[in-house]
Design a protein around this motif. Structure first.
Motif, short mmCIF file in Angstrom:
data_model
loop_
_atom_site.label_atom_id
_atom_site.label_comp_id
_atom_site.label_asym_id
_atom_site.label_seq_id
_atom_site.Cartn_x
_atom_site.Cartn_y
_atom_site.Cartn_z
N LYS A 158 0.82 -1.21 0.00
CA LYS A 158 0.00 0.00 0.00
C LYS A 158 0.86 1.26 0.00
CE LYS A 158 -2.42 -1.43 3.64
NZ LYS A 158 -3.47 -1.53 4.68
N HIS A 245 0.79 -13.13 5.15
CA HIS A 245 -0.60 -12.69 5.10
C HIS A 245 -0.94 -12.10 3.73
CE1 HIS A 245 -4.42 -10.95 6.36
NE2 HIS A 245 -4.05 -9.86 5.70
N ASP A 250 -6.02 -11.05 1.09
CA ASP A 250 -6.67 -10.14 0.14
C ASP A 250 -5.78 -8.91 0.02
OD1 ASP A 250 -8.45 -8.68 -1.39
OD2 ASP A 250 -9.79 -8.21 0.28
N GLU A 253 -7.22 -5.59 -0.89
CA GLU A 253 -8.38 -5.22 -0.08
C GLU A 253 -9.64 -5.03 -0.93
OE1 GLU A 253 -7.16 -1.85 2.27
OE2 GLU A 253 -5.76 -3.03 3.46
N SER A 256 -14.10 -6.37 2.56
CA SER A 256 -14.23 -5.45 3.70
C SER A 256 -13.39 -5.88 4.89
CB SER A 256 -15.71 -5.36 4.12
OG SER A 256 -16.49 -4.81 3.09
N SER A 257 -12.56 -6.90 4.69
CA SER A 257 -11.77 -7.43 5.80
C SER A 257 -10.34 -6.90 5.74
CB SER A 257 -11.75 -8.96 5.73
OG SER A 257 -10.88 -9.50 6.70
N ARG A 258 -9.83 -6.50 6.90
CA ARG A 258 -8.46 -5.99 6.96
C ARG A 258 -7.84 -6.46 8.28
NH1 ARG A 258 -7.75 0.25 5.51
NH2 ARG A 258 -9.08 0.43 7.34
N ASP A 261 -5.09 -4.77 10.42
CA ASP A 261 -5.37 -3.48 11.04
C ASP A 261 -6.03 -3.64 12.40
OD1 ASP A 261 -4.15 -1.91 9.23
OD2 ASP A 261 -5.95 -1.15 8.27
N TRP A 265 -8.55 1.01 14.04
CA TRP A 265 -9.69 1.91 13.78
C TRP A 265 -9.60 3.14 14.68
CZ3 TRP A 265 -13.15 3.60 17.38
CH2 TRP A 265 -13.27 2.86 18.58
N LEU A 341 -12.85 1.21 3.44
CA LEU A 341 -12.92 -0.03 2.67
C LEU A 341 -14.24 -0.18 1.94
CD1 LEU A 341 -11.32 -2.82 4.88
CD2 LEU A 341 -10.47 -1.87 2.76
N GLU A 358 -13.25 -11.65 13.47
CA GLU A 358 -13.82 -10.42 12.93
C GLU A 358 -15.26 -10.23 13.40
OE1 GLU A 358 -13.24 -10.78 8.71
OE2 GLU A 358 -11.24 -9.87 8.82
#
Length: 382
Positions: A158, A245, A250, A253, A256-258, A261, A265, A341, A358
């Motif tokens: 990223k 990972h 993913d 991204e 909607s999963s991260r 992180d 948040w 996301l 999650e």
């Protein structure tokens, strides 16, 4: 209806090298990498962009880089090594984006050239973003100089800058062609930057690797005392888990999963609320503590394991409360996290040390309770 359909895959590969004193003439790590790429048969331009904080701590670095490349005929080094401000301010200044794009244009940096960034995570994020949007993608090499960038942000896919007061609002998914972790840069970090990056190791251990968390507990005092051997192991293991990972999850991204992180948040919002006075890793440490306590309030994480997490962070020297947690400002971070996301809110919490799970909603009253516990314990440490 007549429909045309297309589907294709693009493979990304890159290596993360671990070295020491990368630009000493006897160190051939970077040179050997460039030789492999020289098979295309023409000279490559290289534009260096350096974090000002790094050049302050290593004042001889620009001349050392020039001396390193002087005898190498396969590349054309742009003689103007650009030095830009580091820290989160680099990602908050749109003028820097324009300045770097102007340099790409002025020096004729094309898709077969290299942009090499040396610095902390913010500078790497900025340069990676510029490389990604210039000519629709210039090859970029990262040389991370902080713990956090060597074990986490600098080895990922990223890039981005902050915009409209929001963290990483503009960005790209563009993997580097290589990453070079140089131990020498760690030696001159101040205590805050040395410590801050450890939070990302705690994060990945908590959601993926219980034995690594236990290693962190065992070696916490060594890490706090700036033991370089311990830090080198931490960075290597954390980077390994991070790359695993990316390969199996993913990476761009699309969902909607991260998971990586965990604790972020609230951390992203805390950075904004403090006008980025707080380091990213420091904010993540608070976010980890907050979400660990929240997981305990749900009845998922045992009191013993919650105490272990908070004790580890305090042993390492982290402060686990900031006045910006008071009020409802940090709670706005939940929706901003979802917006970043898209789709439904997805937050990683803990069922146990080494086991993340999650959820798609959070109880604001339980969040406030967890904040209250952090505040009380910070006034009267446990």
């Amino acid at each position: 209806m007549n429909t045309l359909h297309q589907s294709f895959n693009v493979q990304f590969t890159y290596d993360v090298y671990f070295s020491d004193r990368l630009f000493e003439s006897a160190n051939l790590t970077l040179l050997e990498f460039l030789k492999k790429r020289h098979s295309e048969g023409f000279r490559k331009k290289i534009l260096f962009i350096l974090d000002e904080g790094v050049t302050t701590s290593h004042p001889g670095l620009p001349e050392q880089i020039k001396a390193y490349f002087a005898p190498i005929s396969m590349v054309d080094l742009v003689p103007d090594l650009l030095v830009i401000p580091g820290g989160e301010g680099a990602k908050n200044d749109p003028a820097l984006v324009d300045r770097l794009i102007e340099a790409v244009d002025r020096y004729g940096i094309d898709r077969h050239s290299y942009v090499i960034a040396i610095g902390g995570g913010s500078v790497l994020d900025l340069v990676g973003y510029v490389a990604a949007i210039s000519h629709r993608g210039i090859r970029h090499i990262r040389i991370p100089t902080t713990v956090l960038s060597q074990n986490d942000s600098g080895i990922g896919v990223k890039n981005g800058v902050n915009y409209r007061g929001k963290k990483n609002f503009l960005g790209s998914f563009a993997p580097p062609v290589a990453v070079f972790n140089d131990t020498e840069f760690l030696k001159t970090l101040d205590d805050r930057d040395w410590r801050a990056g450890i939070s990302e190791a705690i994060k990945v251990a908590l959601i993926k690797d219980q034995p690594f968390f236990e290693w962190l507990e065992t070696n916490a005092e060594k890490l706090a005392a700036r033991d370089l051997d311990a830090m080198q192991y931490l960075i290597h293991r954390c980077a390994e888990l991070h790359l695993d990972h990316i390969a199996s999850g993913d990476p761009f991204e699309m969902g909607s999963s991260r998971p990586l992180d965990f604790g972020h948040w609230s951390a992203h919002k805390l950075e904004q609320l403090t006008d980025f006075e707080i380091r990213h890793g420091e904010a993540v440490a608070i976010g980890i503590a907050l979400d660990s306590l929240y997981s305990q309030r749900l009845g998922w994480l045992s009191e013993t394991d919650t105490h272990r997490i908070l004790h580890l962070e305090r042993t390492l020297g982290f402060t686990l409360f900031h006045p910006a947690l008071d009020g409802d400002g940090v709670l706005k971070g939940l929706n901003e996290f979802r917006e970043h996301l898209g789709g439904q809110l997805t937050i990683m919490l803990l069922k146990a040390i080494g086991k993340g799970v999650e959820v798609h909603e959070m109880d604001t009253e339980l969040i406030r309770e967890a904040i209250g516990i952090l505040k009380e314990n910070e006034i009267q440490p446990a």
